[in-house]
Design a protein around this motif. Structure first.
Motif, PDB file in Angstrom:
ATOM      1  N   UNK A 371       0.915  -1.150   0.120  1.00  0.00           N
ATOM      2  CA  UNK A 371       0.098  -0.088   0.068  1.00  0.00           C
ATOM      3  C   UNK A 371       0.877   1.239   0.028  1.00  0.00           C
ATOM      4  N   UNK A 372       0.759   2.056  -0.748  1.00  0.00           N
ATOM      5  CA  UNK A 372       1.397   3.458  -1.307  1.00  0.00           C
ATOM      6  C   UNK A 372       2.889   2.944  -1.523  1.00  0.00           C
ATOM      7  N   UNK A 373       3.096   1.796  -1.962  1.00  0.00           N
ATOM      8  CA  UNK A 373       4.459   1.395  -2.235  1.00  0.00           C
ATOM      9  C   UNK A 373       5.663   1.607  -1.206  1.00  0.00           C
ATOM     10  N   UNK A 374       6.681   2.381  -1.756  1.00  0.00           N
ATOM     11  CA  UNK A 374       7.717   2.789  -0.689  1.00  0.00           C
ATOM     12  C   UNK A 374       7.431   3.854  -0.123  1.00  0.00           C
ATOM     13  N   UNK A 375       6.304   4.613  -0.001  1.00  0.00           N
ATOM     14  CA  UNK A 375       5.848   5.671   0.533  1.00  0.00           C
ATOM     15  C   UNK A 375       6.882   6.890   0.520  1.00  0.00           C
ATOM     16  N   UNK A 376       7.231   6.906  -0.648  1.00  0.00           N
ATOM     17  CA  UNK A 376       8.026   8.202  -1.068  1.00  0.00           C
ATOM     18  C   UNK A 376       7.865   8.751  -2.385  1.00  0.00           C
ATOM     19  N   UNK A 377       7.871   9.958  -2.844  1.00  0.00           N
ATOM     20  CA  UNK A 377       7.300  10.506  -4.180  1.00  0.00           C
ATOM     21  C   UNK A 377       8.500  11.260  -4.638  1.00  0.00           C
ATOM     22  N   UNK A 378       8.399  11.151  -6.054  1.00  0.00           N
ATOM     23  CA  UNK A 378       9.479  12.376  -6.796  1.00  0.00           C
ATOM     24  C   UNK A 378       9.108  13.579  -6.534  1.00  0.00           C
ATOM     25  N   UNK A 379      10.019  14.729  -5.868  1.00  0.00           N
ATOM     26  CA  UNK A 379       9.447  15.645  -5.251  1.00  0.00           C
ATOM     27  C   UNK A 379       8.783  16.684  -6.443  1.00  0.00           C
ATOM     28  N   UNK A 380       7.726  17.241  -5.771  1.00  0.00           N
ATOM     29  CA  UNK A 380       7.165  18.254  -6.981  1.00  0.00           C
ATOM     30  C   UNK A 380       6.402  17.527  -7.866  1.00  0.00           C
ATOM     31  N   UNK A 381       5.928  16.252  -7.735  1.00  0.00           N
ATOM     32  CA  UNK A 381       5.423  15.724  -8.995  1.00  0.00           C
ATOM     33  C   UNK A 381       4.155  14.720  -8.419  1.00  0.00           C
ATOM     34  N   UNK A 382       3.989  14.442  -7.251  1.00  0.00           N
ATOM     35  CA  UNK A 382       2.786  13.641  -6.844  1.00  0.00           C
ATOM     36  C   UNK A 382       3.117  12.113  -7.152  1.00  0.00           C
TER      37      UNK A 382
END
Length: 541
Positions: A371-382
């Motif tokens: 759920x939500x994968x690694x729970x990190x996102x590419x900054x500024x991209x969603x």
């Protein structure tokens, strides 16, 4: 009701009839995604167009289950009978090996953060799917998704539960927190969740889906991962753009041909179970103790074989599907010990099915892994990133699935189509659910072919799950058979008598969200079903 005693029978699903349509049909685990897919078909789009639109809408309606930073697989049956597939999954970092991580003191890959991430394959797969079968531009197909992202879809019960469970991890990532934790709190059901950054990303990637793998977006992603301790070079990230169309892998089941997605998908495991069970269940009561026992043993055999010998970059699985190998395995099913070197089953994924008026059929499935994968996102991209590497690769030196450069981790996603001997479409479907997928798909296929159930009855039928499977997060976990109580007291007792460690999981608690569309040639209609375990909806046009 069978759950209170006795054994389940198809009559227990009376009143839950399938959706019927004379033109095209879609089904998914999200009402808003199904609605968009049906609209695409009604406007003259193909099943491929509908699947592309539904997959993108699910990025918003089921954000814990899928996204641009995840993986995707699909199988497509063309009107002329040809069947092809696409595999969108990627590699771990070039600088990582099982031996190296063990030397650092790790005993298993982490399930979150940068070191859990593999190169996402979803955009590459959707690019290939669109190039091979799309008739509308991605900008047109995804425009409603962009609009919905900016307005914000209302938070559902499932969304709220997912966000609440992982609120701490989501709060640690600024981009995910802005989207999923507005005002710094877990949203209430019905609260809108605008995703402005993700809307901009979808709009840009609709013009060039492969921009995720090169240029500034790729540089941002690799920099984020390297800063988190994952030794990506950037070259392996660029290779994620390669998701060629491939032939399906096939096996006979009854009078039909079962088409599946090839490795790194575990589609071969469904084919192996089909080979072990073909003709064995016809004279047994549907979901009686004898039938469930045989299906559970076939699933255990598939997981054992996968753990012992199979990897994403080898052809070992082919030897397991030969007539001699299946005959030998079938003869030993009743005698094999109920043990396997397997691992955990939990996971989050979503899927969709579309069939158009020309008989084109698409089964598509996508995932962030957990759920939500690694729970990190590419900054500024969603764009949330997957944790497929953590879930699928082993820190076991010398193992066929050991972490190594340019080796894709083992996967859970698979999708299937059933055709007759002339190539005519009979059934198409899939289910999310981690290592439950290969088991539940086999069960649904048996219900359709052996039991003669309609699609809705097949996806709603009581479910059971061999646990553990072959994920990398719980090696050596105790072996159980998780059963929905609707199987009935007689079946559960019979399974215990046959040596299974039966663990009841409630009337509807097995998980998954199975989807099926079937062709009713005698009446010239399509019949569809959506799993009542989630919010799925089948819609016809």
């Amino acid at each position: 009701m069978a759950g209170a005693g006795g054994t389940w029978s198809p009559e227990d699903e009376a009143g839950r009839g399938p959706t019927i349509a004379a033109g095209g049909m879609v089904t998914s685990s999200s009402p808003v995604a199904s609605q968009l897919g049906a609209r695409v078909l009604a406007d003259g789009g193909t099943a491929v167009d509908a699947a592309l639109a539904m997959t993108a809408m699910a990025w918003l309606s089921l954000p814990g289950q899928c996204g641009i930073g995840g993986d995707a697989f699909a199988v497509v049956r063309e009107p002329d009978g040809r069947v092809w597939t696409v595999n969108g999954s990627g590699y771990g970092p070039d600088g990582a090996t099982a031996e190296g991580y063990l030397d650092e003191g790790l005993t298993a890959l982490p399930m979150g953060g940068a070191r859990a991430v593999s190169t996402p394959g979803a955009m590459a797969a959707l690019h290939t799917l669109h190039a091979r079968g799309g008739t509308r531009s991605l900008a047109e197909l995804w425009a409603p998704v962009v609009t919905a992202a900016r307005a914000g879809l209302p938070c559902t019960v499932k969304n709220r539960a997912d966000i609440a469970e992982h609120a701490g991890s989501l709060a640690a990532d600024e981009g995910l927190a802005r989207w999923l934790l507005p005002s710094g709190r877990v949203p209430e059901v019905g609260d809108r969740l605008p995703a402005f950054e993700l809307a901009d990303s979808i709009e840009a990637l609709a013009i060039d889906p492969l921009a995720l793998y090169s240029g500034s977006l790729a540089e941002q992603a690799v920099a984020l991962l390297r800063a988190g301790g994952a030794p990506f070079s950037g070259d392996e990230w660029a290779l994620g753009a390669d998701a060629p169309a491939e032939p399906s892998i096939t096996a006979r089941y009854g009078d039909l041909v079962l088409h599946q997605t090839p490795p790194p998908s575990p589609g071969w495991m469904v084919l192996q179970q089909a080979g072990l069970l073909d003709g064995q269940l016809l004279d047994l009561p549907t979901l009686g103790a004898d039938a469930v026992h045989l299906m559970a043993l076939a699933a255990r055999r598939a997981f054992r074989d996968r753990y012992e010998s199979c990897a994403a970059d080898t052809d070992t699985w082919r030897t397991l599907l030969t007539a001699d190998a299946l005959a030998a395995a079938r003869a030993g099913l009743e005698h094999q010990p109920l043990v396997a070197g397997g691992v955990g089953m939990a996971g989050d994924t979503t899927s969709c099915v579309a069939v158009d008026a020309e008989g084109r059929a698409v089964s598509a499935i996508s995932s962030l892994a957990f759920t939500f994968g690694a729970r990190i996102a590419i900054p500024g991209t969603g764009i949330a990133l997957n944790n497929r590497l953590g879930r699928g690769a082993y820190l076991v030196p010398g193992h066929p699935n050991a972490l190594a450069p340019r080796r894709k981790p083992l996967h859970t996603l698979n999708a299937w189509v059933l055709t007759d001997g002339s190539g005519r479409l009979r059934h198409v479907g899939n289910t999310p659910g981690g290592d439950g997928q290969v088991q539940w798909n086999t069960q649904v296929i048996s219900h359709l072919v052996d039991g003669g159930l309609d699609p809705q009855a097949a996806v709603a039928a009581p479910r059971f799950t061999v646990h553990p499977g072959s994920d990398a997060d719980a090696l050596g976990a105790p072996e159980t058979l998780q059963c929905e109580t609707r199987l009935g007291a007689d079946t559960l007792a019979g399974l215990a008598d046959r040596g299974h460690d039966v663990r009841p999981c409630g009337a509807w608690g097995a998980g998954g969200s199975a989807l099926v569309v079937s062709v009713d040639e005698s009446r010239g209609v399509l019949a569809g079903g959506a799993d009542p375990r989630q919010d799925g909806v089948a819609l016809g046009v």
